[in-house]
Design a protein around this motif. Structure first.
Motif, short mmCIF file in Angstrom:
data_model
loop_
_atom_site.label_atom_id
_atom_site.label_comp_id
_atom_site.label_asym_id
_atom_site.label_seq_id
_atom_site.Cartn_x
_atom_site.Cartn_y
_atom_site.Cartn_z
N ARG A 98 -65.69 36.61 51.98
CA ARG A 98 -67.12 36.89 52.08
C ARG A 98 -67.75 37.01 50.69
NH1 ARG A 98 -68.78 37.83 57.19
NH2 ARG A 98 -70.71 38.82 56.49
N ALA A 99 -67.01 37.58 49.75
CA ALA A 99 -67.52 37.69 48.39
C ALA A 99 -67.76 36.31 47.78
CB ALA A 99 -66.56 38.49 47.52
N ILE A 100 -66.85 35.38 48.06
CA ILE A 100 -66.99 34.01 47.55
C ILE A 100 -68.29 33.39 48.05
CG2 ILE A 100 -66.10 31.66 47.81
CD1 ILE A 100 -63.27 32.90 47.80
N VAL A 101 -68.55 33.49 49.34
CA VAL A 101 -69.74 32.85 49.92
C VAL A 101 -71.01 33.52 49.42
CG1 VAL A 101 -70.93 32.24 52.05
CG2 VAL A 101 -68.44 32.09 51.94
N HIS A 102 -71.02 34.83 49.35
CA HIS A 102 -72.23 35.52 48.86
C HIS A 102 -72.54 35.16 47.42
CE1 HIS A 102 -73.29 37.82 52.37
NE2 HIS A 102 -72.05 38.27 52.50
N ARG A 103 -71.49 35.00 46.59
CA ARG A 103 -71.74 34.56 45.21
C ARG A 103 -72.31 33.14 45.19
NH1 ARG A 103 -66.80 37.42 43.94
NH2 ARG A 103 -65.62 35.48 44.24
N GLY A 104 -71.80 32.28 46.09
CA GLY A 104 -72.33 30.93 46.17
C GLY A 104 -73.79 30.90 46.55
N ILE A 105 -74.17 31.77 47.48
CA ILE A 105 -75.59 31.87 47.87
C ILE A 105 -76.41 32.39 46.69
CG2 ILE A 105 -77.21 33.09 49.35
CD1 ILE A 105 -75.04 32.99 51.56
N ASP A 106 -75.92 33.42 46.02
CA ASP A 106 -76.65 34.00 44.89
C ASP A 106 -76.83 33.00 43.75
OD1 ASP A 106 -76.79 36.40 46.26
OD2 ASP A 106 -75.11 37.33 45.18
N ARG A 107 -75.86 32.10 43.56
CA ARG A 107 -75.96 31.10 42.49
C ARG A 107 -76.75 29.87 42.92
NH1 ARG A 107 -70.01 32.22 41.19
NH2 ARG A 107 -69.58 30.59 42.72
N GLY A 108 -77.19 29.84 44.17
CA GLY A 108 -77.97 28.70 44.64
C GLY A 108 -77.13 27.51 45.05
N GLU A 109 -75.82 27.69 45.19
CA GLU A 109 -74.95 26.59 45.61
C GLU A 109 -74.95 26.42 47.12
OE1 GLU A 109 -71.19 26.41 42.79
OE2 GLU A 109 -71.68 28.50 43.24
N LEU A 110 -75.41 27.41 47.83
CA LEU A 110 -75.54 27.36 49.28
C LEU A 110 -76.93 27.81 49.67
CD1 LEU A 110 -72.18 29.07 50.37
CD2 LEU A 110 -72.77 26.65 50.68
N ARG A 111 -77.42 27.27 50.79
CA ARG A 111 -78.71 27.73 51.29
C ARG A 111 -78.64 29.21 51.66
NH1 ARG A 111 -77.87 23.03 54.43
NH2 ARG A 111 -77.52 24.38 56.23
N LYS A 112 -79.76 29.88 51.53
CA LYS A 112 -79.79 31.31 51.81
C LYS A 112 -79.51 31.62 53.28
CE LYS A 112 -82.74 32.77 47.99
NZ LYS A 112 -81.61 33.40 47.29
N ASP A 113 -79.78 30.65 54.16
CA ASP A 113 -79.55 30.88 55.59
C ASP A 113 -78.15 30.43 56.04
OD1 ASP A 113 -79.86 28.15 55.38
OD2 ASP A 113 -81.27 27.97 57.06
N PHE A 125 -64.98 18.37 52.54
CA PHE A 125 -65.52 17.93 53.84
C PHE A 125 -66.54 18.96 54.36
CE2 PHE A 125 -65.31 17.95 58.50
CZ PHE A 125 -65.63 16.64 58.78
N VAL A 126 -66.19 20.25 54.28
CA VAL A 126 -67.09 21.29 54.79
C VAL A 126 -68.34 21.41 53.92
CG1 VAL A 126 -67.30 23.76 55.27
CG2 VAL A 126 -65.20 22.55 55.89
N LEU A 127 -68.15 21.42 52.61
CA LEU A 127 -69.31 21.61 51.72
C LEU A 127 -70.29 20.45 51.80
CD1 LEU A 127 -67.87 23.21 48.47
CD2 LEU A 127 -69.12 24.29 50.36
N ALA A 128 -69.83 19.27 52.19
CA ALA A 128 -70.74 18.13 52.31
C ALA A 128 -71.85 18.40 53.31
CB ALA A 128 -69.96 16.88 52.72
N SER A 129 -71.61 19.31 54.24
CA SER A 129 -72.61 19.58 55.27
C SER A 129 -73.41 20.86 55.02
CB SER A 129 -71.95 19.69 56.64
OG SER A 129 -71.07 20.80 56.68
N VAL A 130 -72.97 21.69 54.07
CA VAL A 130 -73.67 22.98 53.89
C VAL A 130 -74.18 23.22 52.49
CG1 VAL A 130 -72.39 24.07 55.77
CG2 VAL A 130 -71.53 24.25 53.42
N ALA A 131 -73.65 22.52 51.49
CA ALA A 131 -74.08 22.79 50.12
C ALA A 131 -75.53 22.33 49.92
CB ALA A 131 -73.15 22.06 49.13
N THR A 132 -76.21 22.99 48.98
CA THR A 132 -77.58 22.61 48.68
C THR A 132 -77.61 21.28 47.95
OG1 THR A 132 -77.47 23.86 46.60
CG2 THR A 132 -78.39 24.99 48.51
N ALA A 133 -78.65 20.52 48.16
CA ALA A 133 -78.78 19.23 47.48
C ALA A 133 -79.07 19.46 46.01
CB ALA A 133 -79.91 18.43 48.12
#
Length: 199
Positions: A132-147, A190-198
Motif C-alpha cells: 500500500r505504501a508503494i501505491v500511495h507514493r506512486g499516486i503522490d508522485r503523479g505516476e498514478l491517477r488519484k482515483d 502489463f498492469v501499469l499499461a492500463s493504470v499509469a498516468t499518460a
C-alpha cells in the motif's frame, strides 16, 4: 546476566541447513508428519544437533517461521514501476524458493499449527503495508491517477504473482523460479499499461 553456554559456538551454516530442511519437510508433509527425525535426515545431521539448538519440533517450527517467513520488506526505489517489480519478485520468491511449500502449508493448516495464525498474520500484514505504501507514493508522485484503486491494483499484481507460482507444474518449477525476476517485470508492465498516468 545469563552465562554463555559451554562448548563450541553454533555453526550458522548448520542452522541454515536445518531450517531449510525443516521448510522442505513441513512444506511436503505438513504439521502432522513434521518431525525432528525427518528434518535430521533431510538436513544430513544427527538429531542431537537439532536438539542442541531447539528442544522440540514446535521450537524448530518457530525457528523456521522466524528465519524463512520474515515477511515482505518495505520498498522505495524512487519509481513506481521498480517498486512494484521488487514487490512482485518478493511474492514470487516467497512461494518458489525452497521455503515456498511451507508458506502454502501454513496458509492451509494455520489453525492446527502452533503460533501459526500469528506468523501468517505477520507475513500478510507486512506484505499489505509495504504494498500500500508503494501505491500511495506512486499516486503522490503523479505516476498514478488519484482515483486509482489501491486494492485492485495490488490484488492484480500480488495475485498474479501468487497464481503464477501456484500453477507451476512440479517438473517446471525450477525453470519458473529461474525466470521469476523477468516475469515480475512483464506482469508489472502489463498492469501499469492500463493504470499509469499518460506522459
Amino acid at each position: 546476566m545469563a552465562a554463555s553456554p559451554a562448548g563450541r559456538p553454533r555453526d550458522p551454516e548448520v542452522d541454515a541447513r536445518i531450517t531449510r530442511a525443516a521448510a522442505e519437510v513441513f512444506g511436503a508433509e505438513g504439521w502432522a508428519r513434521f518431525s525432528v527425525d525427518a528434518v535430521a535426515r533431510k538436513a544430513g545431521v544427527g538429531k542431537a544437533s537439532i536438539y542442541l539448538r531447539w528442544p522440540n519440533k514446535e521450537a524448530l517450527l518457530e525457528a523456521l517461521f522466524a528465519s524463512r517467513l520474515s515477511g515482505v520488506r518495505d520498498i522505495d526505489t524512487g519509481t513506481l514501476r521498480e517498486d512494484l517489480v521488487a514487490l512482485a519478485r518478493q511474492v514470487l520468491h516467497a512461494f518458489l524458493d525452497e521455503a515456498g511449500g511451507s508458506v502454502l502449508r501454513l496458509m492451509l493448516e494455520v489453525e492446527s499449527i502452533p503460533s501459526g495464525q500469528e506468523h501468517l498474520d505477520r507475513f500478510l500484514q507486512s506484505q499489505a503495508t509495504a504494498a500500500r505504501a508503494i501505491v500511495h507514493r506512486g499516486i503522490d508522485r503523479g505516476e498514478l491517477r488519484k482515483d486509482t484503486s489501491v486494492t485492485l491494483l495490488l490484488d492484480t499484481i500480488s495475485g498474479g504473482a501468487l497464481n503464477h507460482a501456484l500453477v507451476a507444474p512440479a517438473r517446471l518449477r525450477a525453470e519458473v523460479a529461474r525466470r521469476a525476476d523477468r516475469y515480475a517485470e512483464e506482469l508489472v508492465d502489463f498492469v501499469l499499461a492500463s493504470v499509469a498516468t499518460a506522459e
